[in-house]
Design a protein around this motif. Structure first.
Motif, PDB file in Angstrom:
ATOM      1  N   TYR A 284      19.607   9.842  -4.889  1.00 49.20           N
ATOM      2  CA  TYR A 284      20.807   8.510  -5.083  1.00 49.20           C
ATOM      3  C   TYR A 284      19.807   7.688  -6.561  1.00 49.20           C
ATOM      4  O   TYR A 284      18.910   8.044  -6.863  1.00 49.20           O
ATOM      5  CB  TYR A 284      19.843   7.485  -4.109  1.00 49.20           C
ATOM      6  N   ILE A 285      20.915   7.814  -6.715  1.00 46.85           N
ATOM      7  CA  ILE A 285      21.632   6.946  -8.020  1.00 46.85           C
ATOM      8  C   ILE A 285      21.822   5.995  -7.984  1.00 46.85           C
ATOM      9  O   ILE A 285      23.223   5.771  -7.850  1.00 46.85           O
ATOM     10  CB  ILE A 285      22.171   7.680  -9.204  1.00 46.85           C
ATOM     11  N   ASN A 286      21.411   4.991  -8.167  1.00 49.65           N
ATOM     12  CA  ASN A 286      22.000   3.372  -8.061  1.00 49.65           C
ATOM     13  C   ASN A 286      22.272   2.606  -9.892  1.00 49.65           C
ATOM     14  O   ASN A 286      21.290   2.447 -10.269  1.00 49.65           O
ATOM     15  CB  ASN A 286      21.154   2.488  -7.799  1.00 49.65           C
ATOM     16  N   LYS A 287      23.705   2.338 -10.321  1.00 51.90           N
ATOM     17  CA  LYS A 287      24.343   2.307 -11.390  1.00 51.90           C
ATOM     18  C   LYS A 287      25.583   2.239 -11.252  1.00 51.90           C
ATOM     19  O   LYS A 287      26.118   3.137 -10.868  1.00 51.90           O
ATOM     20  CB  LYS A 287      23.676   3.309 -12.630  1.00 51.90           C
ATOM     21  N   PRO A 288      25.923   1.187 -12.363  1.00 56.09           N
ATOM     22  CA  PRO A 288      27.406   0.936 -13.058  1.00 56.09           C
ATOM     23  C   PRO A 288      27.907   2.564 -13.565  1.00 56.09           C
ATOM     24  O   PRO A 288      27.075   3.415 -14.267  1.00 56.09           O
ATOM     25  CB  PRO A 288      27.163   0.065 -13.607  1.00 56.09           C
ATOM     26  N   ILE A 289      29.502   2.626 -12.981  1.00 56.69           N
ATOM     27  CA  ILE A 289      29.642   3.891 -13.249  1.00 56.69           C
ATOM     28  C   ILE A 289      29.758   4.785 -14.561  1.00 56.69           C
ATOM     29  O   ILE A 289      29.677   5.753 -14.952  1.00 56.69           O
ATOM     30  CB  ILE A 289      31.074   3.676 -13.078  1.00 56.69           C
ATOM     31  N   GLU A 290      29.592   3.537 -15.851  1.00 59.22           N
ATOM     32  CA  GLU A 290      29.757   3.639 -17.543  1.00 59.22           C
ATOM     33  C   GLU A 290      28.496   4.083 -17.857  1.00 59.22           C
ATOM     34  O   GLU A 290      28.699   4.402 -19.022  1.00 59.22           O
ATOM     35  CB  GLU A 290      30.349   2.268 -17.213  1.00 59.22           C
ATOM     36  N   LYS A 291      27.569   3.613 -16.853  1.00 60.50           N
ATOM     37  CA  LYS A 291      26.204   4.363 -17.160  1.00 60.50           C
ATOM     38  C   LYS A 291      25.518   5.743 -16.594  1.00 60.50           C
ATOM     39  O   LYS A 291      24.588   5.725 -16.958  1.00 60.50           O
ATOM     40  CB  LYS A 291      25.114   3.175 -16.734  1.00 60.50           C
ATOM     41  N   MET A 292      26.659   5.773 -16.363  1.00 60.02           N
ATOM     42  CA  MET A 292      25.996   7.793 -15.554  1.00 60.02           C
ATOM     43  C   MET A 292      25.986   8.911 -16.898  1.00 60.02           C
ATOM     44  O   MET A 292      27.289   8.599 -17.670  1.00 60.02           O
ATOM     45  CB  MET A 292      27.277   8.009 -13.931  1.00 60.02           C
ATOM     46  N   THR A 293      25.137   9.341 -16.950  1.00 62.20           N
ATOM     47  CA  THR A 293      24.875  10.615 -17.496  1.00 62.20           C
ATOM     48  C   THR A 293      26.066  11.296 -17.698  1.00 62.20           C
ATOM     49  O   THR A 293      26.334  12.093 -16.464  1.00 62.20           O
ATOM     50  CB  THR A 293      23.532  11.164 -18.691  1.00 62.20           C
ATOM     51  N   LEU A 294      25.827  12.343 -18.465  1.00 60.35           N
ATOM     52  CA  LEU A 294      27.039  13.452 -17.328  1.00 60.35           C
ATOM     53  C   LEU A 294      25.906  14.951 -16.751  1.00 60.35           C
ATOM     54  O   LEU A 294      26.273  15.430 -15.942  1.00 60.35           O
ATOM     55  CB  LEU A 294      27.213  14.356 -18.507  1.00 60.35           C
ATOM     56  N   ASP A 295      25.048  14.357 -17.745  1.00 59.91           N
ATOM     57  CA  ASP A 295      22.967  15.415 -16.589  1.00 59.91           C
ATOM     58  C   ASP A 295      23.317  14.471 -15.585  1.00 59.91           C
ATOM     59  O   ASP A 295      22.911  15.223 -14.768  1.00 59.91           O
ATOM     60  CB  ASP A 295      22.261  15.259 -17.226  1.00 59.91           C
ATOM     61  N   GLU A 296      23.171  13.345 -15.151  1.00 64.76           N
ATOM     62  CA  GLU A 296      22.592  12.978 -13.513  1.00 64.76           C
ATOM     63  C   GLU A 296      23.757  13.203 -13.101  1.00 64.76           C
ATOM     64  O   GLU A 296      23.783  13.565 -11.826  1.00 64.76           O
ATOM     65  CB  GLU A 296      23.016  11.181 -13.937  1.00 64.76           C
ATOM     66  N   ILE A 297      24.931  12.970 -13.806  1.00 67.88           N
ATOM     67  CA  ILE A 297      26.386  13.504 -12.999  1.00 67.88           C
ATOM     68  C   ILE A 297      26.693  14.551 -12.124  1.00 67.88           C
ATOM     69  O   ILE A 297      26.763  15.230 -10.634  1.00 67.88           O
ATOM     70  CB  ILE A 297      28.011  13.281 -13.920  1.00 67.88           C
TER      71      ILE A 297
END
Ligand SMILES: NC(=O)c1ccc[n+]([C@@H]2O[C@H](COP(=O)([O-])OP(=O)(O)OC[C@H]3O[C@@H](n4cnc5c(N)ncnc54)[C@H](OP(=O)(O)O)[C@@H]3O)[C@@H](O)[C@H]2O)c1
Length: 232
Positions: free
Chosen positions: A76-89
């Motif tokens: 689970y990752i909880n953060k706003p979309i603009e904070k998601m990194t390419l690696d996390e995606i």
């Protein structure tokens, strides 16, 4: 007595599923941590080459095909979309969805040959109603919905069922590590039954979906969510 492969079996929901189902079945388990058990293979599900090794290890352990696959591992990752990194995606898509898709493709051949099988995908209520600040988590879980329905159609004539369980908030390390005391109270306030789901409730639903009594249930997503999906 069935041969069952369970991912995410080292903690929380998957651990409870394996404890319950191992009473009457043969289970093969996986997670990343190291456990000293003959029916366990440690692997990181983001490594697609490890998935084939996992499948082979389970096959060797059972000395037979896998009858039931339970895709439970997830993060689970909880953060706003603009904070998601390419690696996390990439990572979350791989752990939460791609690994389940590939493992399903590996087990389905034996199920078709034997004209019996069950695949149970552990989704989330966040893939049914959406969850702010968990856009990718929600997306990976709703990806299961299309996959579950499409594969259910593809293998319906082989006595194979594919279903998805969508839990609400379940009392597991995932929740303990994510919510502080105030957030736990907020969760209870918005949950109609004012309680967390217990992991055993998910395990018992898996047990039912595996059974012959549930042979007519396929392509379904079952919301086990203490009323969260009903609205407010
Ligand atoms: N708890 C909830 O409220 C809730 C609600 C809805 C849906 N769910 C879903 O239920 C499933 C289980 O969640 P949980 O609450 O039981 O979480 P958990 O206690 O954190 O367990 C997660 C499991 O997934 C495994 N895992 C995680 N990343 C992995 C990776 N890269 N490769 C291999 N295994 C990996 C972990 O194994 P290791 O730690 O050994 O690596 C562990 O066994 C997840 O798919 C989650 O999205 C949970």
């Amino acid at each position: 007595m069935r041969n069952i492969l369970i991912t995410g079996a080292t903690s929380g929901i998957g651990l409870e599923i394996s404890n319950l189902l191992s009473k009457d079945n043969d289970v093969f388990l996986t997670g990343r941590r190291n456990l000293d058990k003959i029916n366990y293979f440690p692997c990181d599900l983001v490594d697609i080459y490890e998935l084939e090794t996992l499948y082979n290890k389970a096959y060797q352990y059972f000395n037979s095909d896998i009858d039931v696959l339970i895709n439970c591992a997830g993060q689970y990752i909880n953060k706003p979309i603009e904070k998601m990194t390419l690696d996390e995606i990439t990572y979350l898509l791989d752990v939460n969805f791609k690994s389940a898709y590939i493992l399903s493709s590996l087990v389905i051949k034996g199920m078709k040959k034997n004209r019996w099988g069950r695949i149970i995908n552990i989704g989330s209520i966040s893939g049914v109603v959406g969850e702010a600040n968990a856009t990718l988590y929600s997306a990976t879980k709703s990806a299961y919905t299309g996959f579950t329905k499409a594969l259910a159609l593809e293998v319906a004539q082989y006595n194979i069922t594919i279903n998805q369980i969508n839990p609400g908030f379940v009392e597991t390390p995932m929740i303990e590590n994510t919510l502080d005391k105030k957030e736990r109270k907020e969760v209870l306030d918005v949950t109609p039954q004012r309680r967390f789901i217990e992991p055993i409730e998910v395990a018992k639903l898996c047990q039912y979906l595996m059974s012959d009594d549930a042979k007519g249930i396929t392509g379904q997503g079952i919301n086990l969510c203490a009323g969260l999906s009903c609205g407010c």
